[in-house]
Scaffold this motif. Structure first.
Motif, PDB file in Angstrom:
ATOM      1  N   LYS A 154       0.832  -1.209   0.000  1.00  0.00           N
ATOM      2  CA  LYS A 154       0.000   0.000   0.000  1.00  0.00           C
ATOM      3  C   LYS A 154       0.864   1.256   0.000  1.00  0.00           C
ATOM      4  O   LYS A 154       0.576   2.218  -0.708  1.00  0.00           O
ATOM      5  CB  LYS A 154      -0.944   0.009   1.201  1.00  0.00           C
ATOM      6  CG  LYS A 154      -2.087  -0.969   1.069  1.00  0.00           C
ATOM      7  CD  LYS A 154      -2.985  -0.911   2.300  1.00  0.00           C
ATOM      8  CE  LYS A 154      -4.166  -1.833   2.185  1.00  0.00           C
ATOM      9  NZ  LYS A 154      -5.028  -1.768   3.364  1.00  0.00           N
ATOM     10  N   ALA A 155       1.920   1.259   0.806  1.00  0.00           N
ATOM     11  CA  ALA A 155       2.814   2.421   0.858  1.00  0.00           C
ATOM     12  C   ALA A 155       3.487   2.634  -0.492  1.00  0.00           C
ATOM     13  O   ALA A 155       3.627   3.766  -0.951  1.00  0.00           O
ATOM     14  CB  ALA A 155       3.858   2.236   1.954  1.00  0.00           C
ATOM     15  N   ARG A 156       3.902   1.552  -1.137  1.00  0.00           N
ATOM     16  CA  ARG A 156       4.544   1.664  -2.447  1.00  0.00           C
ATOM     17  C   ARG A 156       3.576   2.241  -3.481  1.00  0.00           C
ATOM     18  O   ARG A 156       3.950   3.065  -4.304  1.00  0.00           O
ATOM     19  CB  ARG A 156       5.042   0.294  -2.910  1.00  0.00           C
ATOM     20  CG  ARG A 156       5.875   0.384  -4.180  1.00  0.00           C
ATOM     21  CD  ARG A 156       6.438  -0.944  -4.619  1.00  0.00           C
ATOM     22  NE  ARG A 156       7.162  -1.616  -3.547  1.00  0.00           N
ATOM     23  CZ  ARG A 156       7.063  -2.906  -3.290  1.00  0.00           C
ATOM     24  NH1 ARG A 156       6.278  -3.678  -3.995  1.00  0.00           N
ATOM     25  NH2 ARG A 156       7.763  -3.444  -2.307  1.00  0.00           N
ATOM     26  N   LYS A 157       2.306   1.831  -3.411  1.00  0.00           N
ATOM     27  CA  LYS A 157       1.303   2.357  -4.348  1.00  0.00           C
ATOM     28  C   LYS A 157       1.092   3.850  -4.141  1.00  0.00           C
ATOM     29  O   LYS A 157       0.912   4.596  -5.094  1.00  0.00           O
ATOM     30  CB  LYS A 157      -0.011   1.590  -4.208  1.00  0.00           C
ATOM     31  CG  LYS A 157       0.072   0.210  -4.801  1.00  0.00           C
ATOM     32  CD  LYS A 157      -1.268  -0.485  -4.766  1.00  0.00           C
ATOM     33  CE  LYS A 157      -1.151  -1.847  -5.437  1.00  0.00           C
ATOM     34  NZ  LYS A 157      -2.431  -2.472  -5.657  1.00  0.00           N
ATOM     35  N   ILE A 158       1.121   4.284  -2.893  1.00  0.00           N
ATOM     36  CA  ILE A 158       0.981   5.718  -2.610  1.00  0.00           C
ATOM     37  C   ILE A 158       2.168   6.476  -3.187  1.00  0.00           C
ATOM     38  O   ILE A 158       2.004   7.520  -3.814  1.00  0.00           O
ATOM     39  CB  ILE A 158       0.847   5.963  -1.089  1.00  0.00           C
ATOM     40  CG1 ILE A 158      -0.504   5.453  -0.603  1.00  0.00           C
ATOM     41  CG2 ILE A 158       1.026   7.442  -0.753  1.00  0.00           C
ATOM     42  CD1 ILE A 158      -0.655   5.417   0.901  1.00  0.00           C
ATOM     43  N   LEU A 159       3.379   5.953  -3.005  1.00  0.00           N
ATOM     44  CA  LEU A 159       4.571   6.601  -3.559  1.00  0.00           C
ATOM     45  C   LEU A 159       4.522   6.622  -5.082  1.00  0.00           C
ATOM     46  O   LEU A 159       4.877   7.622  -5.715  1.00  0.00           O
ATOM     47  CB  LEU A 159       5.840   5.890  -3.087  1.00  0.00           C
ATOM     48  CG  LEU A 159       6.172   6.057  -1.612  1.00  0.00           C
ATOM     49  CD1 LEU A 159       7.372   5.185  -1.249  1.00  0.00           C
ATOM     50  CD2 LEU A 159       6.446   7.508  -1.276  1.00  0.00           C
ATOM     51  N   ASP A 160       4.069   5.518  -5.687  1.00  0.00           N
ATOM     52  CA  ASP A 160       3.953   5.461  -7.145  1.00  0.00           C
ATOM     53  C   ASP A 160       2.955   6.496  -7.650  1.00  0.00           C
ATOM     54  O   ASP A 160       3.168   7.119  -8.682  1.00  0.00           O
ATOM     55  CB  ASP A 160       3.531   4.066  -7.607  1.00  0.00           C
ATOM     56  CG  ASP A 160       4.624   3.030  -7.417  1.00  0.00           C
ATOM     57  OD1 ASP A 160       5.799   3.423  -7.200  1.00  0.00           O
ATOM     58  OD2 ASP A 160       4.314   1.826  -7.471  1.00  0.00           O
ATOM     59  N   LEU A 161       1.872   6.693  -6.925  1.00  0.00           N
ATOM     60  CA  LEU A 161       0.872   7.684  -7.322  1.00  0.00           C
ATOM     61  C   LEU A 161       1.474   9.085  -7.290  1.00  0.00           C
ATOM     62  O   LEU A 161       1.242   9.894  -8.181  1.00  0.00           O
ATOM     63  CB  LEU A 161      -0.356   7.616  -6.403  1.00  0.00           C
ATOM     64  CG  LEU A 161      -1.469   8.615  -6.695  1.00  0.00           C
ATOM     65  CD1 LEU A 161      -2.063   8.363  -8.070  1.00  0.00           C
ATOM     66  CD2 LEU A 161      -2.554   8.529  -5.636  1.00  0.00           C
ATOM     67  N   GLY A 162       2.274   9.363  -6.278  1.00  0.00           N
ATOM     68  CA  GLY A 162       2.917  10.669  -6.174  1.00  0.00           C
ATOM     69  C   GLY A 162       3.870  10.945  -7.313  1.00  0.00           C
ATOM     70  O   GLY A 162       4.033  12.080  -7.743  1.00  0.00           O
ATOM     71  N   GLN A 163       4.488   9.906  -7.857  1.00  0.00           N
ATOM     72  CA  GLN A 163       5.436  10.062  -8.965  1.00  0.00           C
ATOM     73  C   GLN A 163       4.776   9.901 -10.322  1.00  0.00           C
ATOM     74  O   GLN A 163       5.428  10.054 -11.344  1.00  0.00           O
ATOM     75  CB  GLN A 163       6.563   9.036  -8.811  1.00  0.00           C
ATOM     76  CG  GLN A 163       7.367   9.246  -7.560  1.00  0.00           C
ATOM     77  CD  GLN A 163       8.341   8.108  -7.299  1.00  0.00           C
ATOM     78  OE1 GLN A 163       8.386   7.131  -8.029  1.00  0.00           O
ATOM     79  NE2 GLN A 163       9.137   8.244  -6.250  1.00  0.00           N
ATOM     80  N   SER A 164       3.487   9.587 -10.352  1.00  0.00           N
ATOM     81  CA  SER A 164       2.804   9.311 -11.614  1.00  0.00           C
ATOM     82  C   SER A 164       2.434  10.585 -12.379  1.00  0.00           C
ATOM     83  O   SER A 164       2.148  10.519 -13.566  1.00  0.00           O
ATOM     84  CB  SER A 164       1.534   8.496 -11.360  1.00  0.00           C
ATOM     85  OG  SER A 164       0.559   9.297 -10.706  1.00  0.00           O
ATOM     86  N   GLY A 165       2.406  11.707 -11.689  1.00  0.00           N
ATOM     87  CA  GLY A 165       1.996  12.944 -12.335  1.00  0.00           C
ATOM     88  C   GLY A 165       0.492  13.151 -12.296  1.00  0.00           C
ATOM     89  O   GLY A 165      -0.015  14.144 -12.804  1.00  0.00           O
ATOM     90  N   LEU A 166      -0.253  12.217 -11.719  1.00  0.00           N
ATOM     91  CA  LEU A 166      -1.708  12.356 -11.629  1.00  0.00           C
ATOM     92  C   LEU A 166      -2.102  13.433 -10.627  1.00  0.00           C
ATOM     93  O   LEU A 166      -3.142  14.054 -10.751  1.00  0.00           O
ATOM     94  CB  LEU A 166      -2.355  11.029 -11.238  1.00  0.00           C
ATOM     95  CG  LEU A 166      -2.259   9.912 -12.268  1.00  0.00           C
ATOM     96  CD1 LEU A 166      -2.832   8.615 -11.694  1.00  0.00           C
ATOM     97  CD2 LEU A 166      -2.992  10.292 -13.541  1.00  0.00           C
TER      98      LEU A 166
END
Length: 89
Positions: free
Chosen positions: A60-72
């Protein structure tokens, strides 16, 4: 997925319903013993549950970090929360 619900009673006090799943797993006994020793749990079940909880938390933490780097999401989180910049010493 079949879940068993049980009402636990401890010293005549009712506790929340606990969902459990009984299963058989093939586990590396050396890794399980090391996890038991390092984690400090007293049972294999508690050790495996703790490992699964940690695994889910990390994903879950990794998904949150990925979202922050996704540009969304764009913006300044510190500004949005009203954080004050740290004072330099």
């Amino acid at each position: 997925m079949l879940r068993m619900k049980r009402r636990l009673t401890i010293s005549d006090q009712k506790c929340d319903t606990v969902c459990m799943k009984r299963t058989s797993l093939m586990l590396d006994e050396y890794v399980l013993e090391e996890a038991l020793r390092l984690g400090g749990e007293r049972t294999y079940s508690k050790t495996v549950n703790r490992a699964l909880d940690e695994f889910v938390r990390r994903i879950k933490a990794r998904k949150i970090l990925d979202l922050g780097q996704s540009g969304l999401w764009k913006g300044d989180l510190d500004e949005m929360r009203g954080d004050k910049k740290a004072r330099s010493r």
